[in-house]
Design a protein around this motif. Sequence first.
Motif, PDB file in Angstrom:
ATOM      1  N   SER A  13       0.927  -1.106  -0.050  1.00 57.63           N
ATOM      2  CA  SER A  13       0.003  -0.008  -0.060  1.00 57.63           C
ATOM      3  C   SER A  13       0.723   1.212   0.059  1.00 57.63           C
ATOM      4  O   SER A  13       1.915   1.249   0.880  1.00 57.63           O
ATOM      5  CB  SER A  13      -0.775  -0.132   1.153  1.00 57.63           C
ATOM      6  N   HIS A  14       0.624   2.248  -0.845  1.00 60.99           N
ATOM      7  CA  HIS A  14       1.271   3.517  -0.900  1.00 60.99           C
ATOM      8  C   HIS A  14       0.722   4.588  -0.755  1.00 60.99           C
ATOM      9  O   HIS A  14      -0.629   4.658  -0.870  1.00 60.99           O
ATOM     10  CB  HIS A  14       2.022   3.457  -2.283  1.00 60.99           C
ATOM     11  N   GLY A  15       1.298   5.855  -0.089  1.00 60.38           N
ATOM     12  CA  GLY A  15       0.689   6.777  -0.031  1.00 60.38           C
ATOM     13  C   GLY A  15       0.140   7.229   1.332  1.00 60.38           C
ATOM     14  O   GLY A  15      -0.259   8.437   1.735  1.00 60.38           O
ATOM     15  N   MET A  16       0.340   6.439   2.305  1.00 59.16           N
ATOM     16  CA  MET A  16      -0.172   6.683   3.555  1.00 59.16           C
ATOM     17  C   MET A  16       0.791   6.966   4.638  1.00 59.16           C
ATOM     18  O   MET A  16       1.842   6.202   4.699  1.00 59.16           O
ATOM     19  CB  MET A  16      -0.937   5.533   4.358  1.00 59.16           C
ATOM     20  N   LEU A  17       0.880   8.238   5.140  1.00 57.10           N
ATOM     21  CA  LEU A  17       1.957   8.564   6.014  1.00 57.10           C
ATOM     22  C   LEU A  17       2.356   7.786   7.156  1.00 57.10           C
ATOM     23  O   LEU A  17       1.500   7.449   7.777  1.00 57.10           O
ATOM     24  CB  LEU A  17       1.807  10.178   6.577  1.00 57.10           C
ATOM     25  N   GLY A  18       3.617   7.324   7.013  1.00 52.15           N
ATOM     26  CA  GLY A  18       4.083   6.560   8.291  1.00 52.15           C
ATOM     27  C   GLY A  18       3.935   4.843   7.978  1.00 52.15           C
ATOM     28  O   GLY A  18       4.432   4.224   8.530  1.00 52.15           O
ATOM     29  N   HIS A  19       3.245   4.771   6.905  1.00 54.76           N
ATOM     30  CA  HIS A  19       3.030   3.337   6.428  1.00 54.76           C
ATOM     31  C   HIS A  19       3.427   2.994   4.790  1.00 54.76           C
ATOM     32  O   HIS A  19       2.650   2.204   4.215  1.00 54.76           O
ATOM     33  CB  HIS A  19       1.549   2.976   6.719  1.00 54.76           C
ATOM     34  N   ASP A  20       3.952   3.944   4.329  1.00 50.44           N
ATOM     35  CA  ASP A  20       4.242   3.881   2.769  1.00 50.44           C
ATOM     36  C   ASP A  20       5.018   2.364   2.356  1.00 50.44           C
ATOM     37  O   ASP A  20       5.978   2.232   3.142  1.00 50.44           O
ATOM     38  CB  ASP A  20       5.061   5.060   2.420  1.00 50.44           C
ATOM     39  N   HIS A  21       4.582   1.817   1.555  1.00 55.87           N
ATOM     40  CA  HIS A  21       5.273   0.660   1.016  1.00 55.87           C
ATOM     41  C   HIS A  21       5.236  -0.489   1.946  1.00 55.87           C
ATOM     42  O   HIS A  21       6.182  -1.547   2.181  1.00 55.87           O
ATOM     43  CB  HIS A  21       6.632   0.986   0.660  1.00 55.87           C
ATOM     44  N   LYS A  22       4.022  -0.663   2.681  1.00 56.48           N
ATOM     45  CA  LYS A  22       3.705  -1.760   3.420  1.00 56.48           C
ATOM     46  C   LYS A  22       2.642  -2.510   2.905  1.00 56.48           C
ATOM     47  O   LYS A  22       1.700  -2.139   2.326  1.00 56.48           O
ATOM     48  CB  LYS A  22       3.353  -1.441   4.984  1.00 56.48           C
ATOM     49  N   PRO A  23       2.646  -4.134   3.390  1.00 50.65           N
ATOM     50  CA  PRO A  23       1.650  -4.581   2.718  1.00 50.65           C
ATOM     51  C   PRO A  23       0.376  -4.292   3.623  1.00 50.65           C
ATOM     52  O   PRO A  23       0.451  -3.954   4.823  1.00 50.65           O
ATOM     53  CB  PRO A  23       2.130  -6.287   3.229  1.00 50.65           C
ATOM     54  N   PRO A  24      -0.802  -4.052   2.886  1.00 53.56           N
ATOM     55  CA  PRO A  24      -1.962  -3.506   3.643  1.00 53.56           C
ATOM     56  C   PRO A  24      -2.402  -4.144   4.620  1.00 53.56           C
ATOM     57  O   PRO A  24      -2.788  -3.842   5.693  1.00 53.56           O
ATOM     58  CB  PRO A  24      -3.142  -3.637   2.303  1.00 53.56           C
ATOM     59  N   LEU A  25      -2.329  -5.718   4.599  1.00 53.51           N
ATOM     60  CA  LEU A  25      -2.807  -6.483   5.737  1.00 53.51           C
ATOM     61  C   LEU A  25      -1.984  -6.361   6.906  1.00 53.51           C
ATOM     62  O   LEU A  25      -2.322  -6.502   7.988  1.00 53.51           O
ATOM     63  CB  LEU A  25      -3.227  -8.093   5.151  1.00 53.51           C
ATOM     64  N   ASP A  26      -0.507  -5.986   6.863  1.00 54.31           N
ATOM     65  CA  ASP A  26       0.191  -5.560   7.837  1.00 54.31           C
ATOM     66  C   ASP A  26       0.208  -4.434   8.416  1.00 54.31           C
ATOM     67  O   ASP A  26       0.109  -4.280   9.801  1.00 54.31           O
ATOM     68  CB  ASP A  26       1.678  -5.790   7.410  1.00 54.31           C
ATOM     69  N   ILE A  27      -0.523  -3.464   7.680  1.00 55.97           N
ATOM     70  CA  ILE A  27      -1.050  -2.134   8.487  1.00 55.97           C
ATOM     71  C   ILE A  27      -2.180  -2.404   9.165  1.00 55.97           C
ATOM     72  O   ILE A  27      -2.239  -1.959  10.163  1.00 55.97           O
ATOM     73  CB  ILE A  27      -1.242  -1.303   7.250  1.00 55.97           C
ATOM     74  N   LEU A  28      -3.117  -3.146   8.614  1.00 56.47           N
ATOM     75  CA  LEU A  28      -4.332  -3.417   9.414  1.00 56.47           C
ATOM     76  C   LEU A  28      -3.966  -4.099  10.657  1.00 56.47           C
ATOM     77  O   LEU A  28      -4.686  -4.122  11.793  1.00 56.47           O
ATOM     78  CB  LEU A  28      -5.391  -4.181   8.523  1.00 56.47           C
ATOM     79  N   ALA A  29      -3.178  -5.388  10.632  1.00 57.14           N
ATOM     80  CA  ALA A  29      -2.803  -6.023  11.687  1.00 57.14           C
ATOM     81  C   ALA A  29      -2.003  -5.322  12.710  1.00 57.14           C
ATOM     82  O   ALA A  29      -2.332  -5.348  13.904  1.00 57.14           O
ATOM     83  CB  ALA A  29      -1.770  -7.259  11.201  1.00 57.14           C
ATOM     84  N   GLU A  30      -1.202  -4.282  12.470  1.00 56.51           N
ATOM     85  CA  GLU A  30      -0.673  -3.434  13.372  1.00 56.51           C
ATOM     86  C   GLU A  30      -1.680  -2.617  14.103  1.00 56.51           C
ATOM     87  O   GLU A  30      -1.591  -2.364  15.144  1.00 56.51           O
ATOM     88  CB  GLU A  30       0.320  -2.540  12.726  1.00 56.51           C
ATOM     89  N   ALA A  31      -2.649  -1.966  13.338  1.00 54.61           N
ATOM     90  CA  ALA A  31      -3.889  -1.211  13.875  1.00 54.61           C
ATOM     91  C   ALA A  31      -4.670  -2.193  14.899  1.00 54.61           C
ATOM     92  O   ALA A  31      -4.736  -1.612  15.890  1.00 54.61           O
ATOM     93  CB  ALA A  31      -4.546  -0.811  12.778  1.00 54.61           C
ATOM     94  N   ARG A  32      -4.932  -3.253  14.584  1.00 57.38           N
ATOM     95  CA  ARG A  32      -5.665  -4.133  15.417  1.00 57.38           C
ATOM     96  C   ARG A  32      -4.900  -4.375  16.706  1.00 57.38           C
ATOM     97  O   ARG A  32      -5.255  -4.456  17.845  1.00 57.38           O
ATOM     98  CB  ARG A  32      -5.900  -5.560  14.872  1.00 57.38           C
ATOM     99  N   ARG A  33      -3.598  -4.574  16.875  1.00 47.96           N
ATOM    100  CA  ARG A  33      -2.536  -4.895  17.705  1.00 47.96           C
ATOM    101  C   ARG A  33      -2.709  -3.560  18.752  1.00 47.96           C
ATOM    102  O   ARG A  33      -2.952  -3.648  19.948  1.00 47.96           O
ATOM    103  CB  ARG A  33      -1.341  -4.964  17.518  1.00 47.96           C
ATOM    104  N   GLN A  34      -2.776  -2.396  18.131  1.00 45.25           N
ATOM    105  CA  GLN A  34      -2.629  -1.041  18.839  1.00 45.25           C
ATOM    106  C   GLN A  34      -4.047  -0.939  19.640  1.00 45.25           C
ATOM    107  O   GLN A  34      -3.868  -0.419  20.889  1.00 45.25           O
ATOM    108  CB  GLN A  34      -2.327   0.121  17.988  1.00 45.25           C
ATOM    109  N   LEU A  35      -5.329  -1.321  18.916  1.00 45.60           N
ATOM    110  CA  LEU A  35      -6.336  -1.131  19.509  1.00 45.60           C
ATOM    111  C   LEU A  35      -6.547  -1.930  20.865  1.00 45.60           C
ATOM    112  O   LEU A  35      -7.479  -1.711  21.415  1.00 45.60           O
ATOM    113  CB  LEU A  35      -7.534  -1.390  18.513  1.00 45.60           C
TER     114      LEU A  35
END
Length: 298
Positions: free
Chosen positions: A43-65
């Motif tokens: 996934s590209h263009g999200m500040l702080g998460h550029d060039h990361k697999p989208p499912l990794d971004i979501l998994a990290e978000a779920r961990r933080q929640l």
Amino acid sequence: MNDVIIIGGSFAGLAAALQLGRARRKVTVLDTGLPRNRFAGHSHGMLGHDHKPPLDILAEARRQLARYSAISLVNVRADKVSGGIDDFSVLTADGESLGARRLILSYGVADQMPDVPGFAESWGTSIVPCPYCDGFEVAGQHWGLVWSGPQSHNQVRLFHDWTDRLTVFADGHDIPPAIRADLERRNTPIVDGRITEIARHGDHNPTVKLDSGPDMAVDILFAHPRNKPAASLHEPLGLATLDTPLGIILKVDERRETSMPGIYAAGDLANPLTPPSVTLASSHGAMAGIFAQQSMLT
Ligand SMILES: Cc1cc2nc3c(=O)[nH]c(=O)nc-3n(C[C@H](O)[C@H](O)[C@H](O)COP(=O)(O)OP(=O)(O)OC[C@H]3O[C@@H](n4cnc5c(N)ncnc54)[C@H](O)[C@@H]3O)c2cc1C
């Protein structure tokens, strides 16, 4: 009773949950784990998460929640919504009925793959929708654009910021003479005929097969298939919708509230802007969470 039930726990829904959890509101997020960009490697263009697999971004978000005891993340489909403000019910696929004072709908949209062999298999890798998401990595290369209607003319103008080597595939569309003249002025050739197959060679370099004329290879193909809401929960509620060139979305006001008091919507499901974006989905999700919370203040 929940303060809020969020239906769809991806970029928009989790961003809403974060704001509500931090405001110590009781929230349940229902999710089936099928974000729209799951076909993309990065996934590209999200500040702080550029060039990361989208499912990794979501998994990290779920961990933080998980820090927020008021937020409950449940992997289940929402099947039905009923009731009204301060007393909504959501029926899940497990047969459970959950209550909430407010709802946030963030179940996204589903892209409708055309009946062309190889198209669905290439989606997210060699066929992509958005230059902001995937253009940088293939800048200067030979791009193809599958024409989908008048809005494709803007895409041609847009794409020139990334490449001067663009071929338009009319795919059966009748492109008006004035637009043809403009494309000629931009040195953008048009290939007429219908696309019959997409042959792939690894993740990029699709070859477009046509019902007339020779096959044509490009480095990447951009396409904008129609989409529709990923669930139909809004239909029996009669929520107001908007027609966009690519599909129907929910109509919301500046506070992300739908036409029914107490029901908010965010993300691609209620985003009339193109291209779709994780950043916009997250920001609209955060807004929906904040405005839903503020609507419950005494
Ligand atoms: C191929 C491709 C590549 C992309 N690349 C990028 C990129 O690089 N950068 C970028 O910014 N954007 C990109 N996008 C756009 C991005 O995917 C979307 O803007 C974003 O996913 C929208 O987030 P959302 O939360 O609104 O919906 P989604 O991410 O689609 O999530 C909706 C969630 O709701 C769940 N759901 C659906 N129905 C139900 C139900 N009945 N009950 C419970 N849960 C349900 C789904 O399983 C899903 O988890 C791309 C899109 C595509 C198609």
